[in-house]
Motif scaffolding. Structure first.
Motif, PDB file in Angstrom:
ATOM      1  N   GLY A 150       0.733  -1.257  -0.069  1.00  0.00           N
ATOM      2  CA  GLY A 150       0.160   0.206  -0.138  1.00  0.00           C
ATOM      3  C   GLY A 150       0.674   1.188  -0.038  1.00  0.00           C
ATOM      4  N   SER A 156      -1.153   4.885   4.332  1.00  0.00           N
ATOM      5  CA  SER A 156      -2.478   4.260   4.094  1.00  0.00           C
ATOM      6  C   SER A 156      -2.863   3.465   5.416  1.00  0.00           C
ATOM      7  CB  SER A 156      -2.355   3.151   2.946  1.00  0.00           C
ATOM      8  OG  SER A 156      -1.195   2.105   3.194  1.00  0.00           O
ATOM      9  N   LEU A 189      -5.843  -0.166   2.027  1.00  0.00           N
ATOM     10  CA  LEU A 189      -6.313   1.156   1.359  1.00  0.00           C
ATOM     11  C   LEU A 189      -6.754   2.052   2.441  1.00  0.00           C
ATOM     12  CD1 LEU A 189      -8.395  -0.386  -1.682  1.00  0.00           C
ATOM     13  CD2 LEU A 189      -6.274   1.133  -1.719  1.00  0.00           C
ATOM     14  N   ASP A 190      -6.607   3.322   2.264  1.00  0.00           N
ATOM     15  CA  ASP A 190      -7.132   4.382   3.061  1.00  0.00           C
ATOM     16  C   ASP A 190      -8.335   4.771   2.677  1.00  0.00           C
ATOM     17  OD1 ASP A 190      -7.552   6.902   4.354  1.00  0.00           O
ATOM     18  OD2 ASP A 190      -5.704   7.413   4.226  1.00  0.00           O
ATOM     19  N   GLY A 228      -8.048   6.055  -4.271  1.00  0.00           N
ATOM     20  CA  GLY A 228      -7.612   4.888  -3.805  1.00  0.00           C
ATOM     21  C   GLY A 228      -7.467   3.784  -4.699  1.00  0.00           C
ATOM     22  N   GLN A 280      -4.790   3.723  -7.286  1.00  0.00           N
ATOM     23  CA  GLN A 280      -3.504   3.147  -6.688  1.00  0.00           C
ATOM     24  C   GLN A 280      -3.632   1.419  -6.435  1.00  0.00           C
ATOM     25  OE1 GLN A 280      -3.721   4.647  -2.678  1.00  0.00           O
ATOM     26  NE2 GLN A 280      -3.326   6.786  -3.416  1.00  0.00           N
TER      27      GLN A 280
END
Ligand code: GDP
Length: 320
Positions: free
Chosen positions: A110, A114, A237-238, A245, A248
């Protein structure tokens, strides 16, 4: 964790969705529903257009078929949204079974910030609490602070941390070589008879291919240290980053083939709907959700509980 605690932690999302729905219909029983406002509300919860569009279609169709107003309309909409969310989230509820291998090796992936390091610690606390022996590996060698942070967690939780001194390898910025740390961590886990390994990794500049190459190498080397490992490539994941996100996540998925997700910081955002978008886009199990900064603020993902915390429990059918 009790449902009441989850509800309390998810109160920002719940406030947005559940209380928001309450405001969408007028104060009198005769007031019509403001469908544009309902749509904006759902989009604001970060469900994403491709989920909200069919939801709104079914809301419109339902209200056309059997028109209702006021509270009855609100409850109808709530039920439709609840059903749609559950349909999307239920398939993502697949628990991680760490007894499937010994040691069971989890590589955490990540972007920086995150919540990877914190999640590694939370996992260590969870599995240690189940009576398993856990080893943490500090393979985020790019950031000295990350190694230190993991060591502090390890000392606090009473869990071994494998780290190399900075500058001991060919790692970027003079840091140790992350693949070497990963290899040593797995070897230590085998030698010490550990049950679970949690490997923290670097997360800078996810768009740069050198990070992805580094992560691929970590995964490869872990497989050399223990055939069949890593058993889980867990992407952190944030939730507060919302739809961004997801982009990403796709980079990581393409590079290393993510097998599970942890969605963190759900306590700090009204965008809890992002989980549905994640479920649609990534089709990867959501293993855990993070709902705070303490070691025990990580819970196994449960779709029913999550949706209930977001929208309240289903009402008994009543005559309108
Ligand atoms: P990393 O760079 O990915 O290793 O991220 P860290 O583990 O260092 O976390 C970044 C920040 O997010 C820290 O301040 C953590 O305490 C915080 N954090 C991580 N998970 C959660 C969570 O579930 N809820 C909240 N509120 N904060 C979190």
């Amino acid at each position: 964790m009790k449902l009441s605690t989850l509800i309390e932690r998810l109160q920002k999302s719940r406030g947005w969705l559940s209380d928001g729905l309450g405001r969408m219909v007028g104060r009198t029983p005769e007031a019509p529903v403001d469908l544009a406002a309902v749509e904006a509300l759902l989009l604001g919860a970060d469900l994403g257009v491709s989920i909200v569009d069919p939801m709104m279609e079914s809301v419109r169709a339902s209200l056309d078929r059997a028109p209702v107003r006021g509270e009855a309309a609100r409850e109808r909409i709530r039920e439709l949204v609840r059903g749609a969310l559950l349909d999307r989230l239920r398939p993502c509820q697949v628990a991680l079974d760490v007894s499937a291998a010994k040691p069971f090796v989890i590589v955490l992936l990540g972007v920086n910030g995150s919540g990877k390091t914190t999640t590694a610690a939370k996992l260590a606390e969870r599995y240690r609490g189940e009576g398993r022996r856990v080893i943490l590996g500090a393979a985020d060698t790019f950031r000295a602070a990350a190694v230190e942070q993991l060591q502090i967690w390890g000392a606090r939780l009473g869990v071994d941390v494998i780290a190399h001194p900075a500058g001991s390898g060919s790692g970027s910025k003079g840091g140790a070589d992350p693949a070497a740390v990963a290899f040593d961590t797995v070897q230590a886990a085998i030698a010490r008879g550990a049950d679970v390994v949690c490997l923290d990794t670097a997360g800078r500049l996810h768009t740069k291919s050198n990070l992805m190459e580094e992560l691929k190498k970590v995964v490869r080397v872990v497989g050399k240290a223990l055939p069949g490992a890593p058993h889980e490539r867990l992407l952190v994941l944030d939730a507060t980053v919302g739809q961004n996100g997801l982009a990403q996540a796709k980079h990581f998925h393409e590079a290393v083939g993510v097998t599970g997700l942890v969605v963190t910081k759900l306590d700090g955002t009204a965008k809890g709907g992002i989980l549905a978008a994640i479920a649609r886009d990534l089709k990867v199990p959501i293993r855990f959700i993070g709902i705070g900064e303490s070691a025990d603020d990580l819970i196994e993902f449960n779709a029913e509980q999550f949706v209930e915390a977001l929208l309240g429990s289903p009402r008994q059918a009543r005559p309108d």
